[in-house]
Design a protein around this motif. Structure first.
Motif, short mmCIF file in Angstrom:
data_model
loop_
_atom_site.label_atom_id
_atom_site.label_comp_id
_atom_site.label_asym_id
_atom_site.label_seq_id
_atom_site.Cartn_x
_atom_site.Cartn_y
_atom_site.Cartn_z
N PHE A 102 -7.45 8.43 4.19
CA PHE A 102 -8.57 7.54 3.89
C PHE A 102 -8.15 6.65 2.72
CE2 PHE A 102 -12.32 10.43 5.38
CZ PHE A 102 -12.00 10.16 6.70
N PHE A 103 -8.16 5.34 2.93
CA PHE A 103 -7.82 4.38 1.89
C PHE A 103 -9.10 3.63 1.52
CE2 PHE A 103 -3.88 5.39 3.87
CZ PHE A 103 -2.86 5.14 2.96
N THR A 104 -9.56 3.83 0.28
CA THR A 104 -10.85 3.28 -0.10
C THR A 104 -10.79 2.56 -1.44
OG1 THR A 104 -13.17 3.84 -0.58
CG2 THR A 104 -11.51 5.51 -1.13
N ASP A 105 -11.58 1.50 -1.57
CA ASP A 105 -11.70 0.77 -2.83
C ASP A 105 -12.87 1.29 -3.66
OD1 ASP A 105 -9.62 -1.05 -2.02
OD2 ASP A 105 -11.09 -2.00 -0.70
N SER A 106 -13.65 2.22 -3.11
CA SER A 106 -14.83 2.75 -3.78
C SER A 106 -14.80 4.27 -3.73
CB SER A 106 -16.10 2.23 -3.08
OG SER A 106 -17.26 2.80 -3.62
N TYR A 107 -14.91 4.90 -4.91
CA TYR A 107 -14.82 6.36 -4.93
C TYR A 107 -15.44 6.90 -6.21
CZ TYR A 107 -12.86 10.78 -3.24
OH TYR A 107 -12.71 12.05 -2.74
N PHE A 108 -15.53 8.21 -6.28
CA PHE A 108 -16.09 8.87 -7.46
C PHE A 108 -15.33 8.46 -8.72
CE2 PHE A 108 -16.93 11.91 -3.95
CZ PHE A 108 -18.32 11.88 -3.99
N PRO A 109 -16.02 8.38 -9.87
CA PRO A 109 -17.38 8.85 -10.13
C PRO A 109 -18.48 7.89 -9.71
CG PRO A 109 -16.47 7.96 -12.14
CD PRO A 109 -15.38 7.88 -11.11
N GLY A 110 -18.10 6.77 -9.08
CA GLY A 110 -19.11 5.86 -8.59
C GLY A 110 -19.99 6.50 -7.54
N VAL A 111 -21.22 6.04 -7.46
CA VAL A 111 -22.19 6.58 -6.50
C VAL A 111 -22.61 5.47 -5.56
CG1 VAL A 111 -24.45 7.64 -6.22
CG2 VAL A 111 -23.02 8.29 -8.16
N ASP A 112 -22.25 5.59 -4.30
CA ASP A 112 -22.74 4.68 -3.28
C ASP A 112 -22.53 5.31 -1.91
OD1 ASP A 112 -20.05 4.34 -2.61
OD2 ASP A 112 -19.88 2.36 -3.50
N GLY A 113 -22.99 4.62 -0.88
CA GLY A 113 -22.92 5.17 0.47
C GLY A 113 -21.51 5.39 0.95
N VAL A 114 -20.57 4.51 0.55
CA VAL A 114 -19.18 4.66 0.98
C VAL A 114 -18.58 5.95 0.43
CG1 VAL A 114 -16.88 3.62 0.95
CG2 VAL A 114 -18.90 2.16 1.13
N THR A 115 -18.80 6.19 -0.85
CA THR A 115 -18.25 7.37 -1.49
C THR A 115 -18.76 8.65 -0.84
OG1 THR A 115 -18.08 6.20 -3.60
CG2 THR A 115 -18.06 8.60 -3.68
N TYR A 116 -20.08 8.72 -0.60
CA TYR A 116 -20.65 9.91 0.01
C TYR A 116 -20.22 10.06 1.47
CZ TYR A 116 -23.63 10.84 -4.03
OH TYR A 116 -24.08 11.15 -5.28
N THR A 117 -20.06 8.94 2.16
CA THR A 117 -19.60 9.01 3.54
C THR A 117 -18.19 9.58 3.61
OG1 THR A 117 -21.00 7.18 4.29
CG2 THR A 117 -19.00 7.62 5.57
N ILE A 118 -17.32 9.10 2.74
CA ILE A 118 -15.93 9.60 2.72
C ILE A 118 -15.91 11.10 2.44
CG2 ILE A 118 -13.80 9.53 1.37
CD1 ILE A 118 -14.21 6.48 1.22
N ARG A 119 -16.72 11.55 1.50
CA ARG A 119 -16.74 12.98 1.21
C ARG A 119 -17.26 13.78 2.40
NH1 ARG A 119 -20.15 15.48 -3.77
NH2 ARG A 119 -21.88 15.04 -2.36
#
Length: 343
Positions: free
Chosen positions: A5-22
């Motif tokens: 998974f290659f993502t530009d958005s991740y923890f500790p940020g909180v958003d839908g992308v981060t939670y979806t990836i987890r």
């Protein structure tokens, strides 16, 4: 199977992308896969399969980091590359897939151009930047073997495979004794607070209806201004821990959103899974996800119609959880395995 998974958005940020990836990672690993997450380095403490990329602060949005680059030779052997953003980390994932000859998948989560006005301030300048960005992302998306999106309408020159990000229905379910419960009829919202989310319209309704209690959860660049102008019956909270959200949604009598920039509106469906009806603007994606069984829609910008939709939700019982069963994350993972080519 080894999945990257290659993502530009991740923890500790909180958003839908981060939670979806987890959520996707957890369930794919439950099925025996190994999932590696390549993300912009931050204060997050990575585990052995979280691989940070050097990054810089984002001058326009404090929550997000600007990823730089990490040598591909430092990454593990992957069978599938799955990118979740179009910036440097996504470009790295695409380059890895091309060099190694592995399957490449891209999930379109966010119409990024809708947020440019927040950072650039001027509508005209944001419009020019947005058109340039969409042209770039169109070229980027066409280079992948498969593009997925929560709905079939993503304003891009590709035909995506419809793949809702999925609700964790085992987590999001009605909570009987919620610590957020109130004797007053309660209308709530949870999400990022940006201009395109139109939380100000919810506050206009709160001012009109002092007999209702409004609970607004979230953070973002316009929150301070919203909170300064809020009526007394509107309370603001910072983002809640994920484990508290089912109790929050369950305590609401209605969840309301006037957003015009969602690709699925995960929080609305999570609220439904907790037994709470949703009043949503009659715009994509809510014109397809919110109906008589799980809520009511209103004409965007029409305060009278928003009030009607909220009252409609307050007045009737709806089988909201049953209405969103098709969005279960388990079904999403079944489809992901099919896309990846799991035999």
């Amino acid at each position: 199977m080894n999945i990257g998974f290659f993502t530009d958005s991740y923890f500790p940020g909180v958003d839908g992308v981060t939670y979806t990836i987890r959520a996707w990672r957890n369930r794919l690993e439950d099925r025996g896969h190994e999932v590696y997450v390549v993300y912009p380095a931050s204060s997050h403490d990575p585990d052995e399969r979280e691989l940070p990329v050097p990054s810089l602060p984002n001058p326009f949005y404090r929550q997000y980091r600007v990823p730089l680059y990490r040598r591909l030779s430092t990454l593990p052997d992957l069978d599938v590359v799955h990118c979740h953003g179009p910036a440097s980390t996504g470009l790295m994932g695409r380059r890895y897939a091309k060099q190694r000859g592995v399957k490449s998948v891209y999930t379109h989560h966010t119409p990024v151009e809708d947020y440019f006005v927040q950072g650039l301030k001027l509508e005209a300048l944001a419009g020019v930047a947005g058109r340039a960005y969409v042209a770039y992302e169109n070229r980027f998306l066409r280079s992948f073997d498969c593009v997925t999106a929560s709905t079939s309408r993503i304003r891009r020159d590709v035909t995506p495979r419809k793949l809702p990000v999925g609700i964790e229905t085992d987590t999001f379910r009605p909570v009987a004794d919620s610590k957020f419960a109130s004797d007053e009829p309660t209308v709530g919202y949870s999400g990022r607070m940006t201009r395109k989310k139109h939380v100000d319209e919810i506050l206009r309704l709160a001012e009109r209806r002092p007999d209702l209690r409004f609970e607004l959860v979230g953070e973002g660049p316009v929150r301070d201004d919203l909170e300064a102008d809020a009526p007394e019956n509107a309370r603001f909270r910072d983002f809640l821990p994920r484990e508290d959200l089912p109790a929050f949604y369950s305590a609401l009598d209605v969840f309301v959103t006037a957003s015009t920039c969602d690709t699925l509106g995960l929080s609305t469906l999570e609220a439904n899974a907790c037994g709470t009806p949703v009043a949503a603007a009659d715009v994509p994606p809510f014109d397809r996800t919110i109906g008589p069984d799980n809520g009511a829609r209103f004409e965007h910008g029409d305060l009278d119609d928003m009030e009607r939709a909220v009252v409609d939700c307050l007045d009737g019982d709806r089988p909201t959880r049953a209405a969103v069963e098709t969005f279960s994350v388990e079904r999403t993972i079944d489809e992901l395995e099919e896309i990846y080519g799991v035999s």
